[in-house]
Motif scaffolding. Structure first.
Motif, PDB file in Angstrom:
ATOM      1  N   SER A  53      25.902 -12.949 -17.092  1.00 24.51           N
ATOM      2  CA  SER A  53      25.986 -11.578 -17.378  1.00 24.51           C
ATOM      3  C   SER A  53      27.340 -11.238 -17.429  1.00 24.51           C
ATOM      4  O   SER A  53      27.953 -11.500 -16.467  1.00 24.51           O
ATOM      5  CB  SER A  53      25.003 -10.526 -16.537  1.00 24.51           C
ATOM      6  OG  SER A  53      23.682 -10.969 -16.962  1.00 24.51           O
ATOM      7  N   GLY A  54      27.844 -10.614 -18.195  1.00 23.25           N
ATOM      8  CA  GLY A  54      29.190  -9.841 -18.209  1.00 23.25           C
ATOM      9  C   GLY A  54      30.163 -10.777 -18.773  1.00 23.25           C
ATOM     10  O   GLY A  54      31.483 -10.472 -18.518  1.00 23.25           O
ATOM     11  N   VAL A  55      30.081 -11.729 -19.287  1.00 24.26           N
ATOM     12  CA  VAL A  55      31.154 -12.750 -19.728  1.00 24.26           C
ATOM     13  C   VAL A  55      31.994 -12.413 -20.840  1.00 24.26           C
ATOM     14  O   VAL A  55      32.977 -12.694 -20.884  1.00 24.26           O
ATOM     15  CB  VAL A  55      30.376 -14.134 -19.928  1.00 24.26           C
ATOM     16  CG1 VAL A  55      29.641 -14.137 -21.611  1.00 24.26           C
ATOM     17  CG2 VAL A  55      31.343 -15.225 -19.967  1.00 24.26           C
ATOM     18  N   PHE A  56      31.407 -11.379 -21.486  1.00 24.14           N
ATOM     19  CA  PHE A  56      32.087 -10.671 -22.574  1.00 24.14           C
ATOM     20  C   PHE A  56      32.666  -9.362 -22.030  1.00 24.14           C
ATOM     21  O   PHE A  56      33.198  -8.673 -23.050  1.00 24.14           O
ATOM     22  CB  PHE A  56      31.588 -10.673 -23.816  1.00 24.14           C
ATOM     23  CG  PHE A  56      31.166 -12.027 -24.546  1.00 24.14           C
ATOM     24  CD1 PHE A  56      32.494 -12.697 -25.189  1.00 24.14           C
ATOM     25  CD2 PHE A  56      30.241 -12.535 -24.416  1.00 24.14           C
ATOM     26  CE1 PHE A  56      32.320 -13.726 -25.834  1.00 24.14           C
ATOM     27  CE2 PHE A  56      29.900 -13.786 -24.859  1.00 24.14           C
ATOM     28  CZ  PHE A  56      30.952 -14.562 -25.569  1.00 24.14           C
TER      29      PHE A  56
ATOM     30  N   VAL B 276      26.194  -7.140 -22.644  1.00 27.19           N
ATOM     31  CA  VAL B 276      24.834  -8.009 -23.238  1.00 27.19           C
ATOM     32  C   VAL B 276      25.230  -9.509 -22.399  1.00 27.19           C
ATOM     33  O   VAL B 276      26.233  -9.929 -22.512  1.00 27.19           O
ATOM     34  CB  VAL B 276      24.899  -7.934 -24.594  1.00 27.19           C
ATOM     35  CG1 VAL B 276      23.987  -8.860 -25.061  1.00 27.19           C
ATOM     36  CG2 VAL B 276      24.855  -6.549 -25.233  1.00 27.19           C
ATOM     37  N   LYS B 277      23.734  -9.941 -21.875  1.00 24.35           N
ATOM     38  CA  LYS B 277      23.666 -11.275 -21.356  1.00 24.35           C
ATOM     39  C   LYS B 277      23.518 -12.117 -22.860  1.00 24.35           C
ATOM     40  O   LYS B 277      23.158 -11.798 -23.849  1.00 24.35           O
ATOM     41  CB  LYS B 277      22.536 -11.643 -20.744  1.00 24.35           C
ATOM     42  CG  LYS B 277      22.392 -12.973 -20.210  1.00 24.35           C
ATOM     43  CD  LYS B 277      21.433 -13.185 -18.880  1.00 24.35           C
ATOM     44  CE  LYS B 277      21.323 -14.202 -18.446  1.00 24.35           C
ATOM     45  NZ  LYS B 277      22.131 -14.862 -17.923  1.00 24.35           N
ATOM     46  N   THR B 278      24.226 -13.342 -22.969  1.00 26.05           N
ATOM     47  CA  THR B 278      24.231 -14.140 -23.941  1.00 26.05           C
ATOM     48  C   THR B 278      24.162 -15.692 -23.510  1.00 26.05           C
ATOM     49  O   THR B 278      24.205 -15.973 -22.411  1.00 26.05           O
ATOM     50  CB  THR B 278      25.767 -14.190 -24.625  1.00 26.05           C
ATOM     51  OG1 THR B 278      26.741 -14.403 -23.403  1.00 26.05           O
ATOM     52  CG2 THR B 278      26.123 -12.736 -24.881  1.00 26.05           C
ATOM     53  N   ALA B 279      23.987 -16.262 -24.609  1.00 31.15           N
ATOM     54  CA  ALA B 279      23.672 -17.728 -24.610  1.00 31.15           C
ATOM     55  C   ALA B 279      24.613 -18.316 -25.793  1.00 31.15           C
ATOM     56  O   ALA B 279      24.760 -17.594 -26.761  1.00 31.15           O
ATOM     57  CB  ALA B 279      22.234 -18.071 -24.715  1.00 31.15           C
TER      58      ALA B 279
ATOM     59  N   LEU C 215      36.131 -16.285 -14.146  1.00 31.62           N
ATOM     60  CA  LEU C 215      36.591 -15.152 -14.092  1.00 31.62           C
ATOM     61  C   LEU C 215      35.618 -14.245 -13.390  1.00 31.62           C
ATOM     62  O   LEU C 215      34.568 -14.295 -13.522  1.00 31.62           O
ATOM     63  CB  LEU C 215      36.938 -14.512 -15.650  1.00 31.62           C
ATOM     64  CG  LEU C 215      37.930 -15.444 -16.499  1.00 31.62           C
ATOM     65  CD1 LEU C 215      37.773 -14.899 -17.784  1.00 31.62           C
ATOM     66  CD2 LEU C 215      39.226 -15.355 -15.868  1.00 31.62           C
ATOM     67  N   SER C 216      36.274 -13.219 -12.817  1.00 37.73           N
ATOM     68  CA  SER C 216      35.436 -12.225 -11.974  1.00 37.73           C
ATOM     69  C   SER C 216      34.693 -11.595 -12.853  1.00 37.73           C
ATOM     70  O   SER C 216      34.803 -11.395 -14.134  1.00 37.73           O
ATOM     71  CB  SER C 216      36.158 -11.123 -11.109  1.00 37.73           C
ATOM     72  OG  SER C 216      36.998 -10.436 -12.102  1.00 37.73           O
ATOM     73  N   MET C 217      33.375 -11.174 -12.568  1.00 39.63           N
ATOM     74  CA  MET C 217      32.599 -10.328 -13.407  1.00 39.63           C
ATOM     75  C   MET C 217      32.682  -8.834 -13.536  1.00 39.63           C
ATOM     76  O   MET C 217      31.782  -7.955 -13.917  1.00 39.63           O
ATOM     77  CB  MET C 217      31.227 -10.678 -12.814  1.00 39.63           C
ATOM     78  CG  MET C 217      30.439 -12.092 -13.233  1.00 39.63           C
ATOM     79  SD  MET C 217      30.361 -12.320 -15.027  1.00 39.63           S
ATOM     80  CE  MET C 217      31.160 -14.063 -15.180  1.00 39.63           C
TER      81      MET C 217
END
Length: 194
Positions: free
Chosen positions: A93-96, A102-105, A128-130
């Motif tokens: 979660s938070g990768v973008f 939004v959680k992604t795959a 990277l930090s969230m």
């Protein structure tokens, strides 16, 4: 307009389609999934655009891989039964961030007859930090995820899941559903299947 009718075909699709958009009813009528959710319509469009043998890698909101709604299930069925879904990579979660939480795959598939299994991979850290700064950190699972995607072994949560098992779970493509929290156990499970 990415959802407009076209005669074009593609050998390779690499995409991050818009999330959480909606469209007019006349656009929805052109699609089999009958959904106003743009992420589902774009996936159906990409499935139809690939030439036989073509490949796609697409970032999707997590609801696409887990949602119980009929349209999401229909898209997952297209990917699993009508194509060869090679891998589903669950991202943290938070990768973008800072753009969206939004959680992604990431979905990897080929336009070839139904495959026998799908690699389920969970990335817990992307280097990277969230928080909003997204500063570099020591942990990064992405290189290990790439190793698994290329056919190697790595100390990351992953498992090859049979198409029959996916079908038995009502087409749920959530990698965490199939993975334990213990990376060593997952590694042992994969090694014992070979």
């Amino acid at each position: 307009d990415g959802l407009a009718p076209t005669d074009r075909v593609a050998d390779v699709i690499l995409a991050n389609p818009p999330f959480a958009g909606s469209v007019y009813d006349e656009v929805v009528r052109r699609f089999a999934v009958r959904s106003k959710k743009t992420e589902l319509l774009f996936l159906e469009k990409m499935v139809s655009l690939l030439r036989p043998g073509g490949r796609a890698v697409v970032v999707v909101p997590y609801g696409v891989v887990t949602g119980a709604a009929g349209a999401g299930s229909a898209i997952r069925s297209m990917l699993v039964r009508g194509n060869s879904l090679r891998a589903v990579v669950e991202l943290p979660s938070g990768v973008f961030r800072p753009y969206t939480d939004v959680k992604t795959a990431i979905l990897f598939w080929e336009a070839v007859p139904q495959g026998k299994a799908t690699h389920m991979i969970r990335v817990d850290n992307d280097g990277l930090s969230m928080d909003q700064r997204r500063a570099p950190v020591a942990f990064n699972d992405l290189p290990e995820a790439l190793t698994v995607l290329r056919g190697g072994q790595a100390e990351i949560s992953h498992r090859l899941v049979s198409t029959a098992e996916i079908e038995a779970s009502a087409m749920n493509l959530n990698p965490s559903r199939y993975l334990s929290d213990d990376k060593a156990t997952v590694r042992h499970h994969i090694d014992s299947e070979d």
